[in-house]
Design an enzyme around this catalytic site. Sequence first.
Site, PDB file in Angstrom:
ATOM      1  N   SER A 137       0.841  -1.187   0.000  1.00  0.00           N
ATOM      2  CA  SER A 137       0.000   0.000   0.000  1.00  0.00           C
ATOM      3  C   SER A 137       0.873   1.232   0.000  1.00  0.00           C
ATOM      4  O   SER A 137       2.001   1.215   0.517  1.00  0.00           O
ATOM      5  CB  SER A 137      -0.898   0.014   1.241  1.00  0.00           C
ATOM      6  OG  SER A 137      -1.565   1.247   1.377  1.00  0.00           O
ATOM      7  N   TYR A 150      -1.913   0.099  10.456  1.00  0.00           N
ATOM      8  CA  TYR A 150      -1.978  -0.464   9.108  1.00  0.00           C
ATOM      9  C   TYR A 150      -0.705  -0.128   8.337  1.00  0.00           C
ATOM     10  O   TYR A 150      -0.125  -0.975   7.648  1.00  0.00           O
ATOM     11  CB  TYR A 150      -3.214   0.092   8.395  1.00  0.00           C
ATOM     12  CG  TYR A 150      -3.386  -0.358   6.968  1.00  0.00           C
ATOM     13  CD1 TYR A 150      -3.849  -1.630   6.675  1.00  0.00           C
ATOM     14  CD2 TYR A 150      -3.096   0.500   5.911  1.00  0.00           C
ATOM     15  CE1 TYR A 150      -4.025  -2.044   5.366  1.00  0.00           C
ATOM     16  CE2 TYR A 150      -3.271   0.094   4.593  1.00  0.00           C
ATOM     17  CZ  TYR A 150      -3.734  -1.177   4.327  1.00  0.00           C
ATOM     18  OH  TYR A 150      -3.896  -1.581   3.020  1.00  0.00           O
TER      19      TYR A 150
END
Length: 251
Positions: A137, A150
């Site tokens: 990501s 995250y």
Amino acid sequence: MSRIKSSSRYQTAMVTGASSGIGRAVTRRLVGEGLRVHAVDRDAEALRNLARECDVETIVIDLQDTSGLADLFKNEEIDIVVNNAGTLPGTGTFGERPETDIDLLLDINLRAPLHISHMALQGMVERKRGHLFFLGSSAGRYPHPNCAGYSAAKAGISMFCDALRCDLLGSAVRVTEIAPGRVQTHFYRTALGDATAKEKLYDGYRPIQPEHIAELIGRAMTMPDYVDVSRIEVFPTDQAAGGSHIVRYEE
């Protein structure tokens, strides 16, 4: 259903988080390339729906415990692993989020891909054939607000890929990280709810579509054996890499 002959020397794949979003698009792409695909997800009904649409073998499992996949790697020659499954239980500053988020974020986004890769690698190295894909990501590459846990897990994936390539030199096993910006999926439904995610993240914007990520994986896996696409960072044209800044497109 008859299978298309694979266009590469890879024959069998496994995709996690296969029932929706990027995982679904990747699964359909790999089936279209003629591969035999094991579709892994915890949502049994969604997997059944996927199996009605394309020729896949389904595995229902919660990736907080990956031990149920051990027999697959013992009994099958898995050529491609796409570590796609991810979770974001909520957004907010790290101190505001419940402590239970930490284990869930690490279990699904970091520990599961590492355990699965460990299972896959012995056979891949012995056969001198294999390709590991990881959905990273932009949050693992650049600081984003309100998703520190995250980001930590995805940053771990990114560095793991770099180090793993060093370990695998001479093995012919390839490692590719895909690190996208905003992709239009249901990934944020747990954190924000579908309606809020659509309003805040997608309405009026031009996000990447899951099929675009599937296309990148399809291209990377069919490159010549001596070419390893190590990392692809891909963003909407309207999004800047740092800080997750995205603007609405106007004609």
